[in-house]
Write a protein that holds these residues in place. Structure first.
Motif, short mmCIF file in Angstrom:
data_model
loop_
_atom_site.label_atom_id
_atom_site.label_comp_id
_atom_site.label_asym_id
_atom_site.label_seq_id
_atom_site.Cartn_x
_atom_site.Cartn_y
_atom_site.Cartn_z
N TYR A 98 14.62 -8.89 29.16
CA TYR A 98 13.54 -9.82 28.82
C TYR A 98 13.84 -10.63 27.56
O TYR A 98 13.48 -11.80 27.47
CB TYR A 98 12.22 -9.06 28.66
CG TYR A 98 11.53 -8.78 29.97
CD1 TYR A 98 10.71 -9.73 30.56
CD2 TYR A 98 11.71 -7.57 30.63
CE1 TYR A 98 10.08 -9.48 31.78
CE2 TYR A 98 11.10 -7.31 31.84
CZ TYR A 98 10.28 -8.27 32.42
OH TYR A 98 9.67 -8.02 33.63
N THR A 171 10.15 -12.91 37.21
CA THR A 171 9.79 -13.63 35.99
C THR A 171 10.78 -14.74 35.70
O THR A 171 10.39 -15.86 35.33
CB THR A 171 9.73 -12.66 34.79
OG1 THR A 171 8.77 -11.63 35.06
CG2 THR A 171 9.33 -13.39 33.52
N ILE A 184 5.13 -17.87 31.53
CA ILE A 184 4.85 -16.45 31.39
C ILE A 184 5.21 -16.01 29.97
O ILE A 184 6.22 -16.45 29.42
CB ILE A 184 5.67 -15.63 32.41
CG1 ILE A 184 5.13 -15.87 33.83
CG2 ILE A 184 5.64 -14.14 32.09
CD1 ILE A 184 5.94 -15.18 34.91
N MET A 189 4.73 -9.65 29.90
CA MET A 189 5.26 -9.28 31.21
C MET A 189 6.12 -8.03 31.11
O MET A 189 6.06 -7.15 31.97
CB MET A 189 6.07 -10.43 31.80
CG MET A 189 6.68 -10.12 33.17
SD MET A 189 5.46 -9.71 34.44
CE MET A 189 4.87 -11.34 34.87
N HIS A 193 5.48 -4.67 33.09
CA HIS A 193 6.56 -4.21 33.96
C HIS A 193 6.90 -2.76 33.66
O HIS A 193 7.00 -1.92 34.57
CB HIS A 193 7.78 -5.12 33.76
CG HIS A 193 8.95 -4.77 34.62
ND1 HIS A 193 10.14 -5.47 34.56
CD2 HIS A 193 9.15 -3.80 35.55
CE1 HIS A 193 10.99 -4.95 35.41
NE2 HIS A 193 10.43 -3.94 36.02
#
Length: 210
Positions: A98, A171, A184, A189, A193
């Motif tokens: 991420y 994503t 997003i 997120m 997740h």
């Protein structure tokens, strides 16, 4: 002293070339990016690139390794001696994806794979090889570790590991297609997740009989 400065410059050169390449790919994509353009951004002659990389494909692969694969390899290298929980390791893996892919300029590499991969199968193959050998290999070791330590449910041993990373890939795709309209929040997120995954694989305490 001058020799030491020259040595430091040579050692820093590959990273400088990769930074320039990321900017070149970001602006032009893979097809239109050129070694000359990368060299110009790095402030070097075109021939200098070939002292470090065989060509554009090699630069792309090096970017993948630098931005995504190398951090995952560090986690894997720590596993034999680390007293870290499997859950903590899994959180670190998701954090790398991420932070380094979804929430940074590195996302351009994924955009190239999606938009131009059909024209350049070699870069798709190298990404698949890298992420399969390193990424999924590491996830398998973490899952096995969690089962062995009693952290994760034993019935997830045969789980298709792509299930674990599905939300992260969604994503990336969402940001590429809809990011300008409905972006997003990568941190939010990632938290959702991780919660979704851990609620599904964490060992549950026995429920009292009624």
């Amino acid at each position: 002293m001058a020799d030491k400065r020259v040595k430091r410059r040579k050692e820093a050169r590959p990273a400088e070339i990769l930074d320039a390449a990321l900017a070149e790919f970001e602006e032009h994509g893979f097809a239109k990016a050129t070694p000359a353009g990368i060299a110009r951004r790095a402030g070097i002659g075109r021939a200098t690139i070939y002292l470090y990389f065989d060509g554009k494909d090699a630069v792309f692969e090096a970017l993948l390794r630098q931005r995504l694969i190398a951090p995952l390899e560090e986690i894997g290298a720590d596993m034999p001696t680390a007293d870290e929980s499997a859950e903590r390791m899994l959180r670190r893996v998701f954090g790398i994806f991420y932070e380094e892919v979804v929430g940074s300029r590195t996302a351009v590499l994924m955009r190239i794979l999606i938009a131009e991969g059909h024209r350049f199968p070699s870069i798709v193959e190298l990404y698949h090889r890298q992420i399969t050998e390193t990424g999924y290999g590491l996830l398998r070791r973490i899952v096995d570790r969690g089962i062995a330590r009693g952290e994760f449910r034993p019935d997830i041993a045969e789980l298709d590991l792509r299930v674990l990373v599905g939300p992260a890939m969604m994503t990336v795709l969402w940001q590429i297609v809809f990011g300008a309209l409905d972006p997003i929040d990568p941190k939010r997120m990632m938290a959702d997740h991780i919660k979704l995954v851990m609620d599904g694989i964490r060992m549950r305490s026995p429920q009292p009989l009624c």
